[in-house]
Design a protein around this motif. Structure first.
Motif, PDB file in Angstrom:
ATOM      1  N   LEU A  17      36.817 -24.243 -44.184  1.00  0.00           N
ATOM      2  CA  LEU A  17      37.873 -24.612 -45.648  1.00  0.00           C
ATOM      3  C   LEU A  17      37.608 -26.159 -46.147  1.00  0.00           C
ATOM      4  CD1 LEU A  17      40.215 -21.988 -46.771  1.00  0.00           C
ATOM      5  CD2 LEU A  17      38.163 -22.366 -48.000  1.00  0.00           C
ATOM      6  N   THR A  18      37.616 -26.243 -45.317  1.00  0.00           N
ATOM      7  CA  THR A  18      38.007 -28.484 -44.501  1.00  0.00           C
ATOM      8  C   THR A  18      36.921 -28.980 -44.891  1.00  0.00           C
ATOM      9  OG1 THR A  18      39.416 -28.288 -43.244  1.00  0.00           O
ATOM     10  CG2 THR A  18      38.545 -30.064 -42.887  1.00  0.00           C
ATOM     11  N   ALA A  19      35.709 -27.872 -44.560  1.00  0.00           N
ATOM     12  CA  ALA A  19      34.168 -28.610 -44.002  1.00  0.00           C
ATOM     13  C   ALA A  19      33.786 -28.180 -45.742  1.00  0.00           C
ATOM     14  CB  ALA A  19      33.375 -27.476 -43.258  1.00  0.00           C
ATOM     15  N   LYS A  20      34.240 -27.317 -46.534  1.00  0.00           N
ATOM     16  CA  LYS A  20      33.597 -26.726 -47.652  1.00  0.00           C
ATOM     17  C   LYS A  20      34.403 -28.348 -48.684  1.00  0.00           C
ATOM     18  CE  LYS A  20      31.301 -23.680 -49.927  1.00  0.00           C
ATOM     19  NZ  LYS A  20      29.317 -24.185 -49.257  1.00  0.00           N
ATOM     20  N   LEU A  21      35.311 -27.998 -48.724  1.00  0.00           N
ATOM     21  CA  LEU A  21      36.125 -28.643 -50.158  1.00  0.00           C
ATOM     22  C   LEU A  21      36.757 -29.990 -49.702  1.00  0.00           C
ATOM     23  CD1 LEU A  21      38.667 -25.465 -50.652  1.00  0.00           C
ATOM     24  CD2 LEU A  21      36.038 -25.975 -51.808  1.00  0.00           C
ATOM     25  N   GLY A  22      36.170 -30.444 -47.986  1.00  0.00           N
ATOM     26  CA  GLY A  22      36.933 -32.084 -48.007  1.00  0.00           C
ATOM     27  C   GLY A  22      37.979 -31.748 -47.385  1.00  0.00           C
ATOM     28  N   ARG A  23      38.386 -32.463 -46.285  1.00  0.00           N
ATOM     29  CA  ARG A  23      39.573 -32.756 -45.757  1.00  0.00           C
ATOM     30  C   ARG A  23      41.184 -33.033 -46.324  1.00  0.00           C
ATOM     31  NH1 ARG A  23      40.404 -37.073 -40.852  1.00  0.00           N
ATOM     32  NH2 ARG A  23      41.133 -38.522 -43.263  1.00  0.00           N
ATOM     33  N   ARG A  24      40.839 -34.087 -47.215  1.00  0.00           N
ATOM     34  CA  ARG A  24      41.798 -34.336 -48.470  1.00  0.00           C
ATOM     35  C   ARG A  24      42.254 -33.761 -49.219  1.00  0.00           C
ATOM     36  NH1 ARG A  24      41.737 -39.735 -51.864  1.00  0.00           N
ATOM     37  NH2 ARG A  24      39.524 -39.006 -52.862  1.00  0.00           N
ATOM     38  N   ASN A  25      40.872 -32.774 -49.776  1.00  0.00           N
ATOM     39  CA  ASN A  25      41.416 -32.003 -51.032  1.00  0.00           C
ATOM     40  C   ASN A  25      41.461 -30.457 -50.953  1.00  0.00           C
ATOM     41  OD1 ASN A  25      39.831 -33.648 -53.161  1.00  0.00           O
ATOM     42  ND2 ASN A  25      37.434 -32.760 -52.657  1.00  0.00           N
ATOM     43  N   TYR A  26      41.342 -30.164 -49.758  1.00  0.00           N
ATOM     44  CA  TYR A  26      41.634 -29.002 -49.642  1.00  0.00           C
ATOM     45  C   TYR A  26      43.212 -29.050 -48.787  1.00  0.00           C
ATOM     46  CZ  TYR A  26      42.378 -24.496 -46.111  1.00  0.00           C
ATOM     47  OH  TYR A  26      43.188 -23.617 -44.866  1.00  0.00           O
ATOM     48  N   PHE A  27      43.926 -30.016 -47.912  1.00  0.00           N
ATOM     49  CA  PHE A  27      45.125 -30.256 -48.132  1.00  0.00           C
ATOM     50  C   PHE A  27      45.577 -30.180 -48.763  1.00  0.00           C
ATOM     51  CE2 PHE A  27      48.354 -33.049 -46.392  1.00  0.00           C
ATOM     52  CZ  PHE A  27      48.687 -32.379 -45.014  1.00  0.00           C
TER      53      PHE A  27
ATOM     54  N   TYR B  53      46.693 -41.962 -49.871  1.00  0.00           N
ATOM     55  CA  TYR B  53      46.572 -42.360 -49.026  1.00  0.00           C
ATOM     56  C   TYR B  53      45.819 -41.277 -47.864  1.00  0.00           C
ATOM     57  CZ  TYR B  53      50.247 -45.711 -50.153  1.00  0.00           C
ATOM     58  OH  TYR B  53      51.428 -46.994 -50.220  1.00  0.00           O
ATOM     59  N   ILE B  54      45.812 -40.527 -48.103  1.00  0.00           N
ATOM     60  CA  ILE B  54      44.250 -39.890 -47.022  1.00  0.00           C
ATOM     61  C   ILE B  54      43.121 -39.467 -47.565  1.00  0.00           C
ATOM     62  CG2 ILE B  54      44.246 -37.449 -45.946  1.00  0.00           C
ATOM     63  CD1 ILE B  54      46.867 -37.092 -45.553  1.00  0.00           C
ATOM     64  N   LYS B  55      42.115 -40.236 -46.471  1.00  0.00           N
ATOM     65  CA  LYS B  55      41.080 -40.800 -47.042  1.00  0.00           C
ATOM     66  C   LYS B  55      40.226 -39.635 -46.344  1.00  0.00           C
ATOM     67  CE  LYS B  55      42.882 -44.408 -48.328  1.00  0.00           C
ATOM     68  NZ  LYS B  55      43.176 -44.501 -50.251  1.00  0.00           N
ATOM     69  N   GLU B  56      38.966 -39.543 -46.710  1.00  0.00           N
ATOM     70  CA  GLU B  56      37.954 -38.639 -46.217  1.00  0.00           C
ATOM     71  C   GLU B  56      37.121 -38.944 -45.165  1.00  0.00           C
ATOM     72  OE1 GLU B  56      37.033 -35.504 -46.666  1.00  0.00           O
ATOM     73  OE2 GLU B  56      38.539 -35.017 -48.015  1.00  0.00           O
ATOM     74  N   PRO B  57      37.146 -38.183 -43.968  1.00  0.00           N
ATOM     75  CA  PRO B  57      35.457 -39.166 -43.210  1.00  0.00           C
ATOM     76  C   PRO B  57      34.691 -39.211 -43.021  1.00  0.00           C
ATOM     77  CG  PRO B  57      36.655 -37.138 -42.520  1.00  0.00           C
ATOM     78  CD  PRO B  57      37.021 -36.673 -43.724  1.00  0.00           C
ATOM     79  N   ALA B  58      34.300 -40.454 -42.317  1.00  0.00           N
ATOM     80  CA  ALA B  58      32.435 -40.762 -42.789  1.00  0.00           C
ATOM     81  C   ALA B  58      31.510 -39.749 -42.468  1.00  0.00           C
ATOM     82  CB  ALA B  58      32.602 -41.835 -42.377  1.00  0.00           C
TER      83      ALA B  58
ATOM     84  N   GLU C  11      33.603 -31.953 -34.603  1.00  0.00           N
ATOM     85  CA  GLU C  11      34.918 -30.825 -33.573  1.00  0.00           C
ATOM     86  C   GLU C  11      36.095 -30.111 -34.242  1.00  0.00           C
ATOM     87  OE1 GLU C  11      31.214 -29.021 -30.772  1.00  0.00           O
ATOM     88  OE2 GLU C  11      32.936 -30.078 -30.233  1.00  0.00           O
ATOM     89  N   ILE C  12      36.630 -30.752 -34.268  1.00  0.00           N
ATOM     90  CA  ILE C  12      37.701 -31.028 -34.252  1.00  0.00           C
ATOM     91  C   ILE C  12      38.565 -30.648 -35.400  1.00  0.00           C
ATOM     92  CG2 ILE C  12      40.122 -32.380 -34.638  1.00  0.00           C
ATOM     93  CD1 ILE C  12      39.013 -34.656 -33.018  1.00  0.00           C
ATOM     94  N   PRO C  13      38.204 -30.349 -36.530  1.00  0.00           N
ATOM     95  CA  PRO C  13      39.040 -29.446 -37.682  1.00  0.00           C
ATOM     96  C   PRO C  13      38.823 -27.882 -37.029  1.00  0.00           C
ATOM     97  CG  PRO C  13      37.653 -31.011 -38.876  1.00  0.00           C
ATOM     98  CD  PRO C  13      36.972 -31.402 -37.122  1.00  0.00           C
ATOM     99  N   GLN C  14      37.612 -27.253 -36.870  1.00  0.00           N
ATOM    100  CA  GLN C  14      37.160 -26.088 -36.036  1.00  0.00           C
ATOM    101  C   GLN C  14      38.334 -26.043 -34.735  1.00  0.00           C
ATOM    102  OE1 GLN C  14      35.810 -23.083 -37.120  1.00  0.00           O
ATOM    103  NE2 GLN C  14      34.572 -23.491 -38.944  1.00  0.00           N
ATOM    104  N   GLY C  15      38.411 -26.926 -33.874  1.00  0.00           N
ATOM    105  CA  GLY C  15      39.515 -26.859 -32.627  1.00  0.00           C
ATOM    106  C   GLY C  15      40.832 -26.150 -33.165  1.00  0.00           C
TER     107      GLY C  15
ATOM    108  N   LYS D 227      30.536 -35.771 -42.620  1.00  0.00           N
ATOM    109  CA  LYS D 227      30.770 -35.064 -42.756  1.00  0.00           C
ATOM    110  C   LYS D 227      30.396 -34.210 -41.870  1.00  0.00           C
ATOM    111  CE  LYS D 227      31.890 -37.443 -46.707  1.00  0.00           C
ATOM    112  NZ  LYS D 227      33.864 -36.546 -47.038  1.00  0.00           N
ATOM    113  N   MET D 228      31.229 -32.689 -42.352  1.00  0.00           N
ATOM    114  CA  MET D 228      31.542 -31.616 -41.571  1.00  0.00           C
ATOM    115  C   MET D 228      29.913 -30.903 -42.527  1.00  0.00           C
ATOM    116  SD  MET D 228      35.389 -30.628 -40.422  1.00  0.00           S
ATOM    117  CE  MET D 228      34.120 -28.345 -39.743  1.00  0.00           C
ATOM    118  N   LEU D 229      29.488 -29.771 -41.875  1.00  0.00           N
ATOM    119  CA  LEU D 229      28.515 -29.001 -42.599  1.00  0.00           C
ATOM    120  C   LEU D 229      29.233 -27.799 -42.034  1.00  0.00           C
ATOM    121  CD1 LEU D 229      25.527 -29.789 -40.479  1.00  0.00           C
ATOM    122  CD2 LEU D 229      25.743 -29.997 -42.777  1.00  0.00           C
TER     123      LEU D 229
END
Length: 519
Positions: free
Chosen positions: A68-78, A184-189, A391-395, A191-193
């Motif tokens: 879901l982090t990869a699909k929606l974006g880290r900030r949006n999902y959080f 304050y939370i930004k998206e990483p440069a 790979e960190i979000p999946q890990g 992007k996950m697939l």
């Protein structure tokens, strides 16, 4: 490397607030269940789904959080997880019947499941490695302290307000965390697939994790495999878990990347996260129960009892984070010392007796708190050290799910162990209460005389005397059982110490920092 300045501490506050919301809410309702039963007209079996539903939904969403982090974006999902959690809290507090409450607790679990693992990946992907130890230390407070203060906070709120406020208290913190996330939370440069939603995998995941969670929560109540319900859930869980594992290994872009377990350190670290969850939740479960049911402590007294250990953990986290940033010794050594200290805590409490007062618990809980501080950050660092940043979000999702299951296993196993072991000790002690034992005969005679002096008939006085003796036997059996339980938990941690050698290899460093996309 350039520091992130003031913004990085706001990120820490944001993710720690979210972590506390999730970890506190996983245990805060436990002490309010009786009041909920009275107000909502529910049975014990019905109201227990308030806990089970949240835990099952949370476990499923922890597993899916990487995808879901990869699909929606880290900030949006959080942010979406925080918003859903907060809105569900409102509806939980306004529920008018038990099944309405259970439904919104499931929704709350869906929101809460995405908070912990996403928060951890945000820290790792946001901070430079020289600051990561301190950041993980502060974040770890939410993970470690939350389950400890949840029951105490819930008891205080219930005694002074009502059960509804156990949920309403989440609202201001949820609003604050949402605002800080978008600010304050930004998206990483990088992007996950993420592939398309694999609906078959999702169904198998719900069957597997949900079924397993229900088995562990309800097994003791339903007499385990003597119940058709538990047998059916076991079949569903087995089919679901095996099918889910097969599906994740068969598709190119899985919901949960199990291929990460090919990396030895990550696989070993995942195992240790299971044991950490087992020890943390099992010890948090049995200490309050023992103190309140056997020693007669109030909820407030129990909360104050646990507080010094939580403070010790809080003080150790920054210390360990700072030491790790200096690279004096390998993180594996810190974890090893932590496991030994946790075993020492359990071994000390295995000598517990009915004479134990609050002072008896002070130093063992301090030792536990220091041990937890030494375990959490090094274990996180070692587990994720060999993963690529992408790979960190999946890990984090996989280790978070395993830690959650470890906690559920720990609570369920200790519940069953205490039940069966108590009967074992009661049977052995009960053999000494007979007419062939002069000591027990003399004690029964004393009790009988006491009740006769108060005007009871001989048969009634004798019956009451035997009742007192049986109560004393059961109470002593419980003390012996809890002492054994502490040794069992400590044994898990002692076994871990030599297994830490599996981490030995190339130099361990914190995961690399990913530059943020500035808006």
């Amino acid at each position: 490397m350039k520091k992130l300045g003031f913004d990085k501490w706001i990120v820490v506050i944001t993710v720690t607030t979210a972590a506390l919301l999730q970890t506190i809410d996983s245990s805060i309702v436990n002490v309010t269940l009786n009041q909920m039963m009275g107000n909502l007209g529910a049975s014990l079996g019905d109201i227990s789904w308030v806990v089970t539903g949240y835990a099952a939904a949370s476990a499923v969403m922890i597993t899916m959080s990487g995808w879901l982090t990869a699909k929606l974006g880290r900030r949006n999902y959080f942010a979406a997880s925080i918003i859903l959690f907060t809105i569900a809290s409102i509806f939980c507090g306004t529920s008018t019947n038990v099944w309405e409450l259970v439904f919104f607790r499931v929704v709350q679990g869906i929101g809460g499941g995405g908070l912990l693992t996403t928060a951890q990946s945000i820290l790792i992907q946001t901070f430079p490695k020289e600051d990561l130890g301190i950041a993980n230390a502060i974040f770890g407070l939410g993970v470690i302290i939350g389950p400890s203060i949840g029951p105490t906070l819930g008891g205080f709120i219930t005694d002074n307000l009502s059960w509804n406020w156990v949920f309403y208290i989440n609202i201001p913190f949820g609003i604050l965390a949402t605002f800080l996330t978008y600010t304050y939370i930004k998206e990483p440069a990088e992007k996950m697939l993420a592939g398309k939603m694999d609906w078959l995998a999702l169904v198998l995941l719900v069957m597997g994790i949900g079924g397993l969670q229900i088995i562990l929560e309800k097994g003791e109540e339903k007499d385990w495999f003597d119940s058709r319900f538990i047998v059916g859930m076991s079949i569903a869980a087995g089919v679901g878990l095996i099918g889910f594992i097969w599906r994740q290994l068969a598709v190119k872009l899985p919901i949960l990347d199990l291929r990460l377990l090919r990396q030895r350190r990550f696989a070993v670290g995942t195992l240790f996260n299971f044991i950490l969850g087992f020890g943390l939740f099992a010890s948090v479960f049995i200490i309050p129960v023992f103190c309140q049911t056997i020693l007669g402590f109030t909820a407030s007294q129990t909360g104050l009892l646990l507080m010094p250990g939580s403070i010790a953990t809080g003080m150790m986290m920054p210390v360990v984070g700072g030491l790790m940033s200096k690279n004096y010794i390998s993180p594996v050594w810190y974890a090893g010392i932590g496991f030994l200290l946790f075993f020492g805590f359990c071994f000390d409490l295995s000598a517990i007796s009915l004479a134990a007062g609050p002072d008896y618990f002070f130093w063992p809980l301090i030792i536990r708190g220091i041990g937890m501080g030494l375990i959490f950050i090094p274990l996180t660092t070692v587990t994720l050290a060999d993963l690529k940043n992408i790979e960190i979000p999946q890990g984090s999702a996989l280790t978070g799910m395993i830690r959650q299951l470890g906690g559920t296993f720990g609570t369920a196993i200790m519940t069953t162990y205490i039940s069966t072991r108590t009967m074992f000790h009661a049977s052995r002690l009960g053999d000494n209460v007979s007419t062939y034992n002069p000591l027990s005969v003399d004690r029964i005679r004393q009790y009988t005389s006491l009740f006769l002096s108060k005007g009871d008939a001989l048969m009634a006085a004798t019956s009451k005397a035997y009742g007192i003796m049986q109560g004393a036997v059961m109470k002593q059996a419980l003390v012996m059982t809890y002492a054994d339980a502490f040794l069992v938990i400590g044994g898990f941690f002692l076994i871990c110490v030599p297994l830490l050698l599996l981490f030995i290899g190339k130099k361990i460093e914190a995961p690399a920092h990913t530059e943020m996309v500035m808006e």
